[in-house]
Scaffold this active site. Structure first.
Site, PDB file in Angstrom:
ATOM      1  N   LEU A   3      47.762  47.333  37.429  1.00  0.00           N
ATOM      2  CA  LEU A   3      48.549  46.229  36.987  1.00  0.00           C
ATOM      3  C   LEU A   3      47.203  45.724  35.543  1.00  0.00           C
ATOM      4  O   LEU A   3      47.651  45.266  34.809  1.00  0.00           O
ATOM      5  CB  LEU A   3      48.527  44.544  36.528  1.00  0.00           C
ATOM      6  CG  LEU A   3      50.223  45.007  38.094  1.00  0.00           C
ATOM      7  CD1 LEU A   3      50.223  43.878  38.514  1.00  0.00           C
ATOM      8  CD2 LEU A   3      51.386  45.348  37.099  1.00  0.00           C
TER       9      LEU A   3
ATOM     10  N   GLY B   4      39.965  42.201  36.497  1.00  0.00           N
ATOM     11  CA  GLY B   4      39.420  41.549  36.441  1.00  0.00           C
ATOM     12  C   GLY B   4      37.597  41.580  36.989  1.00  0.00           C
ATOM     13  O   GLY B   4      36.877  42.255  37.532  1.00  0.00           O
ATOM     14  N   GLY B   5      37.131  40.359  37.035  1.00  0.00           N
ATOM     15  CA  GLY B   5      35.812  39.957  37.447  1.00  0.00           C
ATOM     16  C   GLY B   5      35.650  40.142  38.174  1.00  0.00           C
ATOM     17  O   GLY B   5      34.416  39.956  39.200  1.00  0.00           O
TER      18      GLY B   5
ATOM     19  N   GLY C 291      38.307  41.679  41.337  1.00  0.00           N
ATOM     20  CA  GLY C 291      38.940  43.047  41.476  1.00  0.00           C
ATOM     21  C   GLY C 291      39.865  43.184  40.715  1.00  0.00           C
ATOM     22  O   GLY C 291      40.383  43.240  39.817  1.00  0.00           O
ATOM     23  N   THR C 292      40.164  44.254  41.528  1.00  0.00           N
ATOM     24  CA  THR C 292      41.265  45.198  40.891  1.00  0.00           C
ATOM     25  C   THR C 292      42.987  44.437  41.102  1.00  0.00           C
ATOM     26  O   THR C 292      42.830  43.787  42.462  1.00  0.00           O
ATOM     27  CB  THR C 292      41.357  46.339  40.716  1.00  0.00           C
ATOM     28  OG1 THR C 292      40.087  46.824  40.816  1.00  0.00           O
ATOM     29  CG2 THR C 292      42.968  47.599  39.957  1.00  0.00           C
TER      30      THR C 292
ATOM     31  N   ASP D 123      36.258  30.824  34.471  1.00  0.00           N
ATOM     32  CA  ASP D 123      35.945  32.091  33.628  1.00  0.00           C
ATOM     33  C   ASP D 123      37.747  32.367  33.067  1.00  0.00           C
ATOM     34  O   ASP D 123      38.463  33.069  32.947  1.00  0.00           O
ATOM     35  CB  ASP D 123      36.340  33.452  34.568  1.00  0.00           C
ATOM     36  CG  ASP D 123      36.118  34.429  34.201  1.00  0.00           C
ATOM     37  OD1 ASP D 123      35.224  34.573  32.718  1.00  0.00           O
ATOM     38  OD2 ASP D 123      36.675  35.593  34.830  1.00  0.00           O
TER      39      ASP D 123
END
Ligand code: NAG
Ligand code: NAG
Ligand code: NAG
Ligand code: NAG
Ligand code: NAG
Ligand code: NAG
Ligand code: NAG
Ligand code: NAG
Ligand code: NAG
Ligand code: NAG
Ligand code: NAG
Ligand code: NAG
Length: 818
Positions: free
Chosen positions: A493, A496-497, A499-500, A608
């Site tokens: 999907l 990001g910082g 993980g996936t 974040d």
């Protein structure tokens, strides 16, 4: 009449010396180390040329001439040649500029006699020129030392030097760094340059902080790097410098300030710099700052006061009583760069790599890469430089006199090996004992109470997932289950910082499964964080359904958001959102963050906030995701501090991140403000273009706002007839309040909600940026909750830029994370 004329004359006479110093420097001028009034300054007095004291302890009363920008030295003669207090720098009548020592010997000269020099001048650019009435005959910009000033052209063929390091440009436009003029530890071409033949590339740092290369044969300039504070303020002095640690960095200093901070470094891993820890020194990281150790107790520091000077064997190899042996160093690599690479490289395994070096007379060390390449490097040079990190697969060997001793204790470079060894044994035994007891106890309890409860039957947990989801407690999944429900992590999907994220299906309900990366935390702490995250229930926060913690695997399972993340709508080509929806998202996001900051039990700083982390449900309601994760990531994941991740979150980080100041909930307010601006404008806040007069979009937007030109800031795609301009103006004002540089000036998240809703009056915001020095005197955390140590936890989530790194280096106290 007469008194008036007299006083004018007197005034003129008084002014004369200062006029003389700021204009041309006539032939015959002299400056000396001890005469405080003798220096040559530029017309604006920003730069001055005078003697500065050499910092070395061995010879404190030696000096060399240098040009400085408010006490930051930016140029000196190569060397630099040192003189005692009797030395002087003289602009001779012949036009030659010479440095003479007290016995009258010339140590350095510009060799410009007899070419018609009539005067010298220090320009406001920082350039020292020798000239005749019509042209420049010699200039310091053509003889750079270790610094390139903003707008100074650094051309192919020039070299910067510092310590044993040198920096130069290749004809291809590649940037290169060398150790001892031979070992090339950095060689990087930037995009369009290196696969082309260009003739004479020129490297320049623009005043807006962009490092670029230009060449006549290129149609446009090639960007090499953006300083992380690029295009931010006109009132900054910038320069590039080859530092004495072998890294090449871009710096900036507020005008008039003597403090320069780094905003980009060429080598992202300081330990990759050859020779950083000297000969036989091992470079490793203590949280995020590099430091130097010796390979083992077979070695000692050459200068204990300065570990960077390297190590030497406690016993020389040819004094060994018996044959020498190989000391094994796990997770260690002896750095191997061109031109060394090709000659001593073999395809052999570990044992052979060790044995070949042991039997090779000239071999001093060897490295088996262990990265799958099957390569082994034998070191036959007289200088070796090592890098050690838990993430390195390499194993290295170094020749020593037997016996090969163990590594020194990590904490101290000290010598009390014996007692600390005992201490560490005690710790190991106590820890192991405690763990054993806890496991036994837990097992016992499970046996007594839960044995018959289906809830804890490992394999069937997904059946109960929905039950538990309804009850609010997070469900624990097994890795196997999640593997199955995501069909082997097939449908991505996004990433990001942390993980996936993959799409999955739990009991026919779609979920988003996030695989966390770089978690080095224990099981217990992870569960505690998961408990905190899952205890937050709010309409505008993404709901955590469950988690998995098995071995190295750490996964989080969230509810699935059909409409994806906000960035796709703001910056993508797809469907765009009308203003009322955007406003709704702005308020929703603010409410969600308010809940994190003020209403749930543990104050959570998100750290974040950006459009990528704002998800949209079926009805385009905002759901904030990724909260509470910053604390999960350990600061040790250095390898991933790459430039690409800077691009990811650049723009949303509050200035206090870069200034080593406490991160508080006000830092989230800053990031939120940037997101709000993007909701209004549909543009990234850090975009720079011709349309924004080459300023950062956020800076430009404020100028337009001040001019009353709100329509220019607004996203052209939302323009329609019955647009609520009053609401837009209110939102824009809130946004500029949020991005105030001084954290205490920013409103709390709760106030933001009230202002957006119109419950609270919004005053006209002042300019977000004020000069750094005055603005960043924050005393402690505004909200008291989060302290500096938080920064150590959260750093990798931040961009991998050097300023953050530097901040961490400075804050030694910031390493309580482990
Ligand atoms: C110090 O320098 C000033 C200006 O260059 C000069 O006028 C003065 O004579 C110097 N003093 C000494 C003691 O050399
Ligand atoms: C001056 O320089 C010369 C040549 O480098 C050197 O031999 C001499 O010792 C120096 N004099 C002093 C006082 O340092
Ligand atoms: C100054 O120097 C340049 C280059 O050497 C020369 O062409 C020019 O004639 C000189 N001008 C004067 C006035 O001497
Ligand atoms: C530096 O290079 C020179 C020759 O280029 C060599 O003799 C010297 O040993 C080298 N020094 C180190 C520290 O590698
Ligand atoms: C320039 O750098 C690139 C990597 O960025 C490298 O592939 C290339 O070989 C380099 N070119 C030269 C001439 O060293
Ligand atoms: C690198 O080059 C490619 C194509 O040449 C271009 O699409 C891309 O934007 C460039 N990247 C940068 C950072 O300049
Ligand atoms: C660059 O020039 C060299 C020789 O001048 C030539 O062999 C090479 O093919 C050229 N490379 C490119 C990419 O044009
Ligand atoms: C420069 O522009 C011209 C015409 O626009 C084009 O033909 C040429 O290929 C370009 N050169 C490079 C190096 O991109
Ligand atoms: C030392 O090495 C030599 C030759 O490599 C070998 O003959 C000798 O037995 C070795 N001595 C010991 C004590 O291992
Ligand atoms: C290196 O790792 C191996 C395998 O994990 C282990 O047997 C050995 O003791 C380690 N060596 C050192 C010096 O720690
Ligand atoms: C900020 O701190 C510096 C040094 O700590 C001090 O000199 C300066 O006056 C302070 N500025 C303000 C506005 O408090
Ligand atoms: C050394 C290290 O941890 N590298 C990781 C960096 O991140 C990528 C994916 O983002 C991983 O694949 C690497 O293993």
């Amino acid at each position: 009449m007469l008194p008036w004329a007299f006083s004018t004359l007197c005034l003129l006479l008084c002014l004369l010396p200062s006029l003389a110093t700021s204009a041309d420097i006539p032939l015959g001028s002299i400056i000396t180390p001890l005469n405080a009034s003798s220096s040559w300054t530029s017309p604006s007095e920003a730069f001055s040329l005078s003697f500065v004291s050499s910092q070395s302890q061995a010879s404190p009363s030696l000096y060399y001439p240098a040009i400085s920008y408010s006490s930051v030295p930016i140029w000196n003669p190569p060397g630099p040649p040192l003189v005692d207090s009797g030395g002087s720098l003289r602009l001779l009548q012949s036009g030659n500029l010479v440095l003479v020592n007290s016995s009258g010997n010339t140590l350095w000269e510009t060799t410009t006699s007899a070419i018609g020099v009539t005067s010298a001048s220090l320009l406001d650019t920082g350039n020292l020129v020798l000239k005749n009435s019509s042209s420049t005959l010699w200039q310091s910009f053509q003889h750079p030392t270790d610094t390139i000033l903003q707008d100074q052209d650094f051309t192919f063929g020039q070299t910067l030097t510092s310590n044993s390091y040198s920096f130069s440009l290749l004809q291809s436009g590649n940037l290169t760094l060398k150790f001892n003029n031979s070992i090339q530890y950095f060689n990087n071409g930037y995009n369009a340059t290196y696969n082309r033949n260009i003739t004479s590339p020129v490297l320049t740092l623009k005043t807006n902080g962009i490092v670029q290369i230009y060449d006549g044969s290129l149609n446009s300039t090639v960007v090499i790097a953006y300083s992380d504070n690029y295009a931010e303020s006109e009132d900054m002095f910038r320069f590039l410098r080859l530092d004495n640690d072998g890294n090449f960095r871009a710096y900036s200093a507020t005008r008039g300030s003597s403090v320069a901070t780094a905003h980009w470094s060429a080598v992202t891993e300081q330990c990759d710099v050859f020779g950083y820890c000297g000969n036989y020194g091992v470079c490793t990281y203590n949280d995020s700052s590099p430091y130097c150790i010796c390979p083992s107790q077979n070695f000692e520091f050459i200068d204990p006061a300065n570990p960077r000077n390297g190590c030497k064997r406690t016993k020389d190899l040819n004094e060994c009583l018996s044959n020498s042996t190989m000391l094994e160093l796990n997770n260690t690599q002896f750095l191997t760069y061109p031109p060394e690479v090709s000659s001593q490289q073999y395809f052999v395994g570990l044992t052979a790599c060790r044995q070949n070096c042991l039997s090779g007379g000239s071999c001093v060390a060897s490295t088996a890469l262990g990265d799958g390449s099957g390569l082994c490097y034998l070191k036959v040079t007289n200088f070796v430089s090592a890098y050690q990190s838990a993430t390195l697969p390499s194993t290295s060997y170094v020749k020593v006199c037997p016996p090969a001793l163990s590594n020194p204790p990590r904490s101290g470079s000290g010598s009390n090996g014996g007692s600390s060894k005992v201490r560490s044994w005690v710790v190991v035994v106590v820890v192991a004992g405690t763990i054993f007891c806890l496991v036994a106890l837990e097992w016992g309890l499970w046996w007594c109470f839960c044995r018959n409860s289906p809830k804890f039957g490992g394999s069937s947990s997904s059946q109960y997932a929905l039950l538990e989801y309804a009850s609010g407690a997070p469900v624990q999944f097994s890795y196997k289950e999640l593997h199955r429900s995501t069909k082997g992590f097939k449908e991505r999907l996004g990433s990001g910082g942390f993980g996936t994220v993959y799409r999955g299906l739990v009991n026919h309900i779609p979920v988003a499964v996030k695989r966390l990366e770089g978690i080095e935390q224990g099981e217990k702490q992870f569960r505690m964080e998961v408990a905190t995250i899952s205890s937050t229930h709010h309409l505008n926060l993404v709901r955590l359904i469950g988690f998995c913690s098995e071995g190295r695997h750490r996964l989080l399972v969230y509810e699935f958001m059909k409409n994806g993340s906000l960035d796709a709508y703001l910056f993508g080509d797809g469907k765009h959102l009308p203003w009322p929806t955007r406003f709704n998202i702005a308020i929703g996001t603010a409410r969600g963050v308010t809940y994190l900051h003020e209403e749930c039990c543990d104050c959570i700083v998100h750290c974040d906030i950006k459009p990528e982390n704002i998800l949209l449900d079926d009805n385009f309601n905002a759901k904030v995701s990724d909260f509470g994760l910053a604390r999960l990531i350990s600061a040790k994941d250095h390898r991933n501090r790459t430039l690409t991740s800077v691009r990811g979150t650049r723009g949303y980080l509050a200035p206090e991140w870069l200034a080593n100041l406490p991160i508080t909930s006000k830092s989230d307010v800053y990031s939120y403000g940037m997101v709000l601006l993007e909701l209004i404008s549909g543009r990234r806040n850090f975009d720079v273009s011709e349309g924004t007069s080459r300023k950062k979009f956020s800076v430009w937007a404020y100028e337009e706002f001040e001019r009353g030109d709100i329509a220019k800031v607004l996203d052209q795609r939302v323009v329609c007839v019955d647009l609520d301009m009053e609401q837009i103006e209110r939102a824009l004002k809130v946004c500029f309040w949020c991005i105030q540089e001084q954290p205490s000036m920013r409103p709390s998240m709760g106030k933001v909600v009230q202002m957006l809703e119109g419950i609270m009056q919004v005053e006209r915001p002042p300019p977000p940026r004020v000069p750094l020095e005055t603005s960043l005197n924050v005393t402690g955390g505004d909200d008291g909750e989060v302290t500096r140590s938080f920064l150590a936890f959260a750093a990798p989530a931040a961009p991998a830029d050097s300023a953050v790194e530097l901040a961490l280096v400075k804050g030694d106290e910031a390493d309580q994370s482990s």
